[in-house]
Write a protein that holds these residues in place. Structure first.
Motif, PDB file in Angstrom:
ATOM      1  N   GLY A 194       0.790  -1.230   0.000  1.00 41.28           N
ATOM      2  CA  GLY A 194       0.000   0.000   0.000  1.00 41.28           C
ATOM      3  C   GLY A 194       0.824   1.283   0.000  1.00 41.28           C
ATOM      4  O   GLY A 194       0.452   2.269  -0.650  1.00 41.28           O
ATOM      5  N   ARG A 197       1.732   2.429  -3.286  1.00 41.38           N
ATOM      6  CA  ARG A 197       0.591   2.989  -4.016  1.00 41.38           C
ATOM      7  C   ARG A 197       0.200   4.367  -3.507  1.00 41.38           C
ATOM      8  O   ARG A 197      -0.802   4.931  -3.934  1.00 41.38           O
ATOM      9  N   LYS A 199      -0.567   5.119  -0.233  1.00 37.58           N
ATOM     10  CA  LYS A 199      -1.426   5.158   0.958  1.00 37.58           C
ATOM     11  C   LYS A 199      -0.723   5.902   2.085  1.00 37.58           C
ATOM     12  O   LYS A 199       0.502   5.836   2.212  1.00 37.58           O
ATOM     13  N   GLY A 202      -1.141   2.101   6.675  1.00 39.45           N
ATOM     14  CA  GLY A 202      -1.242   0.719   6.224  1.00 39.45           C
ATOM     15  C   GLY A 202      -1.428  -0.209   7.399  1.00 39.45           C
ATOM     16  O   GLY A 202      -1.286   0.200   8.551  1.00 39.45           O
ATOM     17  N   HIS A 203      -1.735  -1.495   7.100  1.00 39.30           N
ATOM     18  CA  HIS A 203      -1.863  -2.451   8.207  1.00 39.30           C
ATOM     19  C   HIS A 203      -0.501  -3.077   8.476  1.00 39.30           C
ATOM     20  O   HIS A 203      -0.292  -3.690   9.515  1.00 39.30           O
ATOM     21  N   ASP A 204       0.432  -2.899   7.522  1.00 37.49           N
ATOM     22  CA  ASP A 204       1.794  -3.404   7.680  1.00 37.49           C
ATOM     23  C   ASP A 204       2.701  -2.603   6.753  1.00 37.49           C
ATOM     24  O   ASP A 204       2.238  -1.681   6.078  1.00 37.49           O
ATOM     25  N   ASP A 206       5.492  -3.433   3.630  1.00 33.72           N
ATOM     26  CA  ASP A 206       5.931  -4.533   2.772  1.00 33.72           C
ATOM     27  C   ASP A 206       7.214  -4.158   2.024  1.00 33.72           C
ATOM     28  O   ASP A 206       7.314  -3.054   1.476  1.00 33.72           O
ATOM     29  N   ASN A 257      -3.156 -17.390  -4.694  1.00 35.46           N
ATOM     30  CA  ASN A 257      -2.280 -16.267  -5.021  1.00 35.46           C
ATOM     31  C   ASN A 257      -1.024 -16.267  -4.157  1.00 35.46           C
ATOM     32  O   ASN A 257      -0.263 -15.320  -4.150  1.00 35.46           O
ATOM     33  N   MET A 258      -0.821 -17.367  -3.434  1.00 36.75           N
ATOM     34  CA  MET A 258       0.408 -17.493  -2.650  1.00 36.75           C
ATOM     35  C   MET A 258       1.576 -17.675  -3.598  1.00 36.75           C
ATOM     36  O   MET A 258       1.508 -18.474  -4.516  1.00 36.75           O
ATOM     37  N   TRP A 325       3.583  -7.721  -5.619  1.00 35.16           N
ATOM     38  CA  TRP A 325       3.528  -7.300  -4.218  1.00 35.16           C
ATOM     39  C   TRP A 325       3.135  -5.833  -4.041  1.00 35.16           C
ATOM     40  O   TRP A 325       3.094  -5.334  -2.929  1.00 35.16           O
ATOM     41  N   GLY A 327       0.156  -4.640  -5.317  1.00 30.07           N
ATOM     42  CA  GLY A 327      -1.291  -4.620  -5.100  1.00 30.07           C
ATOM     43  C   GLY A 327      -1.986  -3.580  -5.978  1.00 30.07           C
ATOM     44  O   GLY A 327      -1.401  -3.101  -6.947  1.00 30.07           O
ATOM     45  N   LYS A 329      -4.947  -5.854  -3.889  1.00 33.16           N
ATOM     46  CA  LYS A 329      -5.290  -7.255  -4.067  1.00 33.16           C
ATOM     47  C   LYS A 329      -6.230  -7.445  -5.252  1.00 33.16           C
ATOM     48  O   LYS A 329      -6.061  -8.376  -6.040  1.00 33.16           O
TER      49      LYS A 329
HETATM   50  P1  ATP Z   1      -2.342  -2.670   3.723  1.00 31.53           P
HETATM   51  O1  ATP Z   1      -2.158  -1.224   3.897  1.00 31.53           O
HETATM   52  O2  ATP Z   1      -3.584  -3.182   4.351  1.00 31.53           O
HETATM   53  O3  ATP Z   1      -1.132  -3.454   4.138  1.00 31.53           O
HETATM   54  P2  ATP Z   1      -1.647  -3.683   1.154  1.00 31.53           P
HETATM   55  O4  ATP Z   1      -2.164  -3.456  -0.213  1.00 31.53           O
HETATM   56  O5  ATP Z   1      -0.200  -3.383   1.382  1.00 31.53           O
HETATM   57  O6  ATP Z   1      -2.558  -2.887   2.159  1.00 31.53           O
HETATM   58  P3  ATP Z   1      -1.011  -6.409   1.928  1.00 31.53           P
HETATM   59  O7  ATP Z   1      -1.892  -7.436   2.547  1.00 31.53           O
HETATM   60  O8  ATP Z   1       0.154  -5.973   2.721  1.00 31.53           O
HETATM   61  O9  ATP Z   1      -1.965  -5.201   1.519  1.00 31.53           O
HETATM   62  O10 ATP Z   1      -0.540  -7.014   0.551  1.00 31.53           O
HETATM   63  C1  ATP Z   1       0.341  -6.341  -0.322  1.00 31.53           C
HETATM   64  C2  ATP Z   1       0.489  -7.103  -1.601  1.00 31.53           C
HETATM   65  O11 ATP Z   1       1.168  -8.326  -1.375  1.00 31.53           O
HETATM   66  C3  ATP Z   1      -0.845  -7.448  -2.245  1.00 31.53           C
HETATM   67  O12 ATP Z   1      -0.784  -7.089  -3.598  1.00 31.53           O
HETATM   68  C4  ATP Z   1      -0.963  -8.935  -2.140  1.00 31.53           C
HETATM   69  O13 ATP Z   1      -1.516  -9.484  -3.306  1.00 31.53           O
HETATM   70  C5  ATP Z   1       0.466  -9.387  -1.974  1.00 31.53           C
HETATM   71  N1  ATP Z   1       0.499 -10.530  -1.061  1.00 31.53           N
HETATM   72  C6  ATP Z   1       0.150 -10.531   0.227  1.00 31.53           C
HETATM   73  N2  ATP Z   1       0.306 -11.739   0.778  1.00 31.53           N
HETATM   74  C7  ATP Z   1       0.771 -12.530  -0.209  1.00 31.53           C
HETATM   75  C8  ATP Z   1       1.158 -13.906  -0.304  1.00 31.53           C
HETATM   76  N3  ATP Z   1       1.087 -14.706   0.739  1.00 31.53           N
HETATM   77  N4  ATP Z   1       1.610 -14.350  -1.487  1.00 31.53           N
HETATM   78  C9  ATP Z   1       1.681 -13.541  -2.538  1.00 31.53           C
HETATM   79  N5  ATP Z   1       1.362 -12.247  -2.527  1.00 31.53           N
HETATM   80  C10 ATP Z   1       0.895 -11.749  -1.386  1.00 31.53           C
END
Ligand code: ATP
Ligand code: MN
Ligand code: MN
Length: 385
Positions: A194, A197, A199, A202-204, A206, A257-258, A325, A327, A329
């Motif tokens: 996020g 993108r 944001k 976020g909840h985490d 990445d 989608n893992m 990664w 997103g 999703k």
């Molecule tokens: P938030 O602010 O809630 O974190 P976010 O868009 O960053 O929003 P995440 O759940 O952190 O949401 O996911 C980030 C991206 O990583 C998404 O595009 C998701 O498809 C991808 N993703 C998350 N978990 C997996 C996984 N286990 N395998 C593959 N891709 C994953």
């Protein structure tokens, strides 16, 4: 004289990956309602229903105007009967009775609270709900058997449900950068998810990590994790090895989608002082125990827990991993659907396979992948589908 056209003519493509979806849009009053219904469908593991609501919401996010009447929706794709009914109710009455009763239902609230525990999915939460449990406190009180992730999830529940700010994400970026550079000089670290993108919370946080020399990234994660652990920066971590090569998945296509990258789902211990002193301009306000709340932000503690996802990819897959990664999703899901249904290709976070040509398509940038897919390039800030 002819009346002037009120509804702007909008060409709305039907796949979210064909559209630009900004973070801030004009129809939150509708999309938030539809997303409650999507979330509720996820709680009952009704994926088809959930995706249908998410697609409807996503179309409204891409509209350049506020929806005020039903006739403004008539040429739009993806709006099913149920979504239209909900939208109509909101336009007429201000709220939707179905959405409000869902939001207030005991089941929805309990599922929200229980799936809000790190490590708990819809299935587990639903089982607990049927056993009469409603909240993380109930899990402790009744002595439920929890795995390591869930124990951490309960322990840091409040922190992990407090949105991560951009500033906190930047401090974590610096830490991750330092850790990675210390164990593998020359490595490249990208903020994904996020925050990439645009944001603001976020909840985490990445991250995707690679190295220009193919193979140099192998078994990198344990080294990063050790470095972080030595510094006392980790509250929890679960590292998973890369399993792409030994997997028996079809071309480019891990199950669901893992993906199969070496990865680490972790919880960082973030010092608040570091966040508050990060911006030089505000350094003067960083006195202990003063009005800025430096010492009060974590119920008297000086640190807080933050979820961090780390992923390591080989350089040859880096573009696919970055795209996968970043997103959102729904955007990812729509890219894969587009690839499969419209192009006879198979897309994952590892590769793009062309079934007609029976070969993998090479890409060194996200732009390359969009081009292979016959899509206009959409920058991360407009992938908020
Ligand atoms: P938030 O602010 O809630 O974190 P976010 O868009 O960053 O929003 P995440 O759940 O952190 O949401 O996911 C980030 C991206 O990583 C998404 O595009 C998701 O498809 C991808 N993703 C998350 N978990 C997996 C996984 N286990 N395998 C593959 N891709 C994953
Ligand atoms: Mn994220
Ligand atoms: Mn994540």
């Amino acid at each position: 004289p002819k009346p002037t056209e009120v509804t702007p003519a909008v060409i709305m493509k039907s796949y979210a990956c064909q559209r630009r979806t900004p973070l801030k849009h004009h129809n939150s009053f509708l999309t938030e309602a539809l997303e409650i219904l999507a979330e509720n469908a996820e709680f009952s593991e009704n994926e088809g229903r959930s995706v249908a609501f998410r697609r409807s919401a996503s179309v409204l996010k891409a509209l350049p105007y506020v929806v005020r009447a039903m006739n403004e929706l008539k040429d739009l794709p993806c709006l099913g009967e149920h979504s239209l009914r909900v939208i109509k109710e909101i336009l007429e009455d201000g709220t939707s009775s179905e959405v409000e009763s869902t939001r207030q239902s005991e089941q929805f609230q309990a599922m929200k609270a229980l799936t809000g525990v790190f490590g708990v999915g819809a299935r587990t939460a639903d089982r607990w709900f049927r056993e009469g449990l409603r909240s993380p406190e109930d899990l402790i009180r009744t002595g439920q058997k929890l795995n390591h992730a869930q124990q951490a999830g309960v322990q840091y529940y409040t922190d992990l449900n407090t949105p991560v700010t951009e500033k906190e994400a930047m401090v974590i970026s610096d830490i991750v950068e330092k850790a990675v550079k210390a164990v593998l000089p020359g490595a490249i670290i990208t903020l994904t998810g996020g925050f990439r993108r645009g944001k603001e919370v976020g909840h985490d946080v990445d991250f995707l990590i690679t190295h220009p020399e193919e193979g140099a990234e192998e078994r990198l994660m344990p080294k990063i994790v050790n470095w972080l652990e030595d510094q006392g920066l980790l509250l929890y971590q679960k590292t998973t090895r890369n399993s792409y090569l030994e997997s028996k998945d079809g071309p480019a296509r891990p199950p669901s989608n893992m993906d199969r990258f070496e990865r680490c789902f972790s919880i960082f211990k973030l010092e608040q002082a570091q966040v508050n002193s990060d911006t030089r301009l505000e350094a003067s306000s960083c006195n202990f125990g003063t009005t800025d709340g430096t010492q009060e932000c974590h119920s008297g503690s000086s640190w807080r827990a933050v979820r961090v996802d780390l992923v390591v990819s080989p350089y040859s897959q880096f573009a696919f991993a970055t795209l996968g990664w970043t997103g959102s999703k729904l955007f990812e899901r729509e890219l894969r659907r587009w690839a499969g249904q419209e192009k006879g290709m198979s897309l994952s976070s590892h590769a793009l396979y062309d079934s007609k040509q029976q070969r993998y398509l090479h890409a060194i940038s996200e732009e390359d992948i969009f081009a292979h897919l016959g899509l206009e390039y959409i920058p991360p800030s407009e992938r908020n589908a």
